[in-house]
Structures are given as C-alpha cells and as structure tokens.
Design a protein around this motif. Structure first.
Motif: not given
Length: 122
Positions: A30-35, A98-112
């Motif tokens: 599920d995390e991978v799908c959101r990421i 950090p995985m929780s932040v990445l797995a929000t699915g928002h590119v902006a969070d991944m960039r942060r």
C-alpha cells in the motif's frame, strides 16, 4: 528506434531499482502504491513486468526515491535501509517515520524529504 528501446530499458531498470529500494526499506504494498501513485493492480503487474513507459508524475517519483536512496547511502551507510521506518523528531517529520511522510502520496512531501537530506550533506 534503438534510442526509444534504450530509453524504455532504462525506465524499466529504474523502476525495478525503485521497487527494490522500497522493498529494502520495508515499504508495504500500500505504501509503494501511494509513493508511486499507482493502482494496486498496476503495482502487482509492475512487479512481474515493469512497463516500458510511465507518466511524467511517476518518473518524478522514481527520480526522487533514487535521490533519497543515494543520499541515505552516503549519510547512513550502515543504517540506510532502516532509516525510512525509524521515528524522526526533525520538524519535517514531526515525530513520525520518514516512510509515513513519503507514503502520503504527495510529490511535495517527497521533495521535502529529499531536500532535508540534501541539507545534511552540505
């Protein structure tokens, strides 16, 4: 034609690499799908046979995960695979892993996350 084939092979290799990275990090399906912002059915198919092309949004996500992974390998060579699942008190994470932040699915969070790690390298 050979250039297109080479680019398709590069994309498949990059996607395989990111799936391996996320697996090493202990990401759930599920995390991978959101990421990666993909449906579960697509993810299941990608694990068997990565597509030759993906949308620009997925490409950006692949690049970010690869960059985060590279930075983690430099910053935490012995714990790079564990780091994404460890709770973190840094303001960007707010006490969650950090995985929780990445797995929000928002590119902006991944960039942060990527920028935060980049800041530690300077």
């Amino acid at each position: 034609m050979n250039r297109d084939r080479s680019q398709n092979q590069d994309m498949q290799a990059a996607l395989r690499n990111v799936l391996r990275i996320l697996d090493d990090w202990g990401a759930t399906s599920d995390e991978v799908c959101r990421i990666l912002s993909v449906a579960r059915e697509d993810f299941d198919n990608w694990r068997v046979c990565p597509p030759q092309t993906v949308g620009s949004d997925v490409v950006e996500r692949i690049v970010l995960i690869e960059s985060i992974s590279n930075r983690l390998n430099v910053l935490f060579p012995l714990n790079h695979a564990r780091w994404p699942k460890l709770p973190n008190d840094a303001p960007v994470f707010g006490g969650v892993a950090p995985m929780s932040v990445l797995a929000t699915g928002h590119v902006a969070d991944m960039r942060r996350v990527e920028r935060w790690l980049a800041g530690w390298m300077h």
